[in-house]
Design a protein around this motif. Structure first.
Motif, PDB file in Angstrom:
ATOM      1  N   ASP A  78       0.846  -1.199   0.000  1.00  0.00           N
ATOM      2  CA  ASP A  78       0.000   0.000   0.000  1.00  0.00           C
ATOM      3  C   ASP A  78       0.884   1.253   0.000  1.00  0.00           C
ATOM      4  O   ASP A  78       1.582   1.540   0.974  1.00  0.00           O
ATOM      5  CB  ASP A  78      -0.896  -0.018   1.239  1.00  0.00           C
ATOM      6  CG  ASP A  78      -2.022   1.004   1.161  1.00  0.00           C
ATOM      7  OD1 ASP A  78      -1.859   2.023   0.478  1.00  0.00           O
ATOM      8  OD2 ASP A  78      -3.068   0.779   1.817  1.00  0.00           O
ATOM      9  N   ARG A 123       5.260  -0.766   4.229  1.00  0.00           N
ATOM     10  CA  ARG A 123       4.487  -1.160   3.051  1.00  0.00           C
ATOM     11  C   ARG A 123       4.516  -2.664   2.774  1.00  0.00           C
ATOM     12  O   ARG A 123       3.514  -3.247   2.383  1.00  0.00           O
ATOM     13  CB  ARG A 123       5.001  -0.413   1.818  1.00  0.00           C
ATOM     14  CG  ARG A 123       4.640   1.046   1.813  1.00  0.00           C
ATOM     15  CD  ARG A 123       5.220   1.754   0.610  1.00  0.00           C
ATOM     16  NE  ARG A 123       5.061   3.200   0.750  1.00  0.00           N
ATOM     17  CZ  ARG A 123       5.622   4.096  -0.052  1.00  0.00           C
ATOM     18  NH1 ARG A 123       6.388   3.668  -1.065  1.00  0.00           N
ATOM     19  NH2 ARG A 123       5.429   5.374   0.151  1.00  0.00           N
ATOM     20  N   LEU A 173      -4.552   1.782   8.243  1.00  0.00           N
ATOM     21  CA  LEU A 173      -4.111   0.880   7.176  1.00  0.00           C
ATOM     22  C   LEU A 173      -3.156  -0.197   7.688  1.00  0.00           C
ATOM     23  O   LEU A 173      -2.746  -1.070   6.927  1.00  0.00           O
ATOM     24  CB  LEU A 173      -3.419   1.674   6.065  1.00  0.00           C
ATOM     25  CG  LEU A 173      -4.233   2.813   5.438  1.00  0.00           C
ATOM     26  CD1 LEU A 173      -3.380   3.573   4.439  1.00  0.00           C
ATOM     27  CD2 LEU A 173      -5.499   2.274   4.780  1.00  0.00           C
TER      28      LEU A 173
END
Length: 265
Positions: free
Chosen positions: A184, A192, A254
């Protein structure tokens, strides 16, 4: 490896790394009583009062770590990335075990040695890189790394060092974050592609278990949100935490807060 302004670097594996000097500055502004600990207890009053924190812990996660470590009297616990020594000292003291703390920040290690005195603990601390631990093979029973292995330029190399120092049957427990969506691009480079299960398997740990709960995510985000409600003097550790919160909160949802346990054969 390139180093942009601010001292952070992106290694060939693609994740962001951090220099010891950044943590020297952080610990140098923290003082004897950590604002981080105060904020963490506002978020979770069940945290032990004698626990100094620089990691995103809540009582539930702390006690989960203790259960996973399964530390016994007279065993040796290595705290890898020990910072000021807080959780490692608390866990070792609770179990009547010995502690070896390793951190790349000389300022943190000096503070850890000072903080160990009231615990009357069997504790030793050293400044070293997590990928080059100054310990002999198979010399510790348990290893702990709280939000620290993510800063190693080569995470697999650091995990291999943890494996090397553990006795047969020894355990490593680490905390960190996994992206909900691998790769992401809204996330900082450090997070990430993080997959601690894969890292530990690659390092040679045959048995790896990853756990997460919404409560751990809530505590992580709650510390940032609470910090932003407080008054901070310019240049203080709290002001630094508020700056971090402003950068991290927009993408915190996230990420998934994880605790990973790896056992050596």
């Amino acid at each position: 490896m390139s180093t942009p302004p601010g001292g952070r670097a992106v290694d060939p594996a693609g994740h962001q790394t951090t220099h010891a000097s950044e943590f020297d500055r952080l610990f140098g502004t923290a003082g004897n009583d950590s604002a981080f600990s105060t904020i963490a207890r506002l978020v979770d009053p069940d945290l032990p009062q004698d626990l100094d924190l620089f990691s995103f812990l809540c009582a539930d996660l702390l006690h989960y770590i203790a259960r996973q470590l399964d530390l016994h009297p007279r065993q040796v616990l290595a705290d890898l990335g020990c910072g000021r020594g807080g959780p490692g000292l608390w866990l070792a003291g609770r179990a009547h075990a010995a502690l070896v703390g390793i951190d790349f920040s000389p300022v943190a290690i000096a503070q850890a040695r000072h903080r160990a005195v009231p615990f009357a603990a069997d504790a030793a601390f050293a400044v070293a890189d997590l990928a080059r631990l100054p310990l002999t093979g198979q010399c510790v029973d348990r290893a702990l790394s709280l939000d620290a292995l993510q800063y190693a330029p080569d995470r697999v190399a650091a995990a291999r060092q943890a494996l090397r120092i553990l006795k047969p049957g020894g355990r490593l427990v680490l905390t960190g974050w996994h992206p909900h969506i691998p790769g992401d691009e809204r996330l900082p480079p450090r997070h990430r592609h993080t997959d601690w299960t894969r890292v530990l398997h690659t390092a040679g740990f045959p048995h790896v278990h990853c756990a997460s709960t919404p409560a751990w995510d809530d505590a992580y985000q709650g510390i940032y949100r609470t910090a932003l409600t407080l008054h901070a003097e310019p240049g203080s550790a709290l002001a630094g935490l508020q700056g971090e919160a402003q950068r991290r909160l927009p993408t915190a949802h996230l990420l998934r807060r994880v605790a990973v346990t790896a056992v050596r054969d």
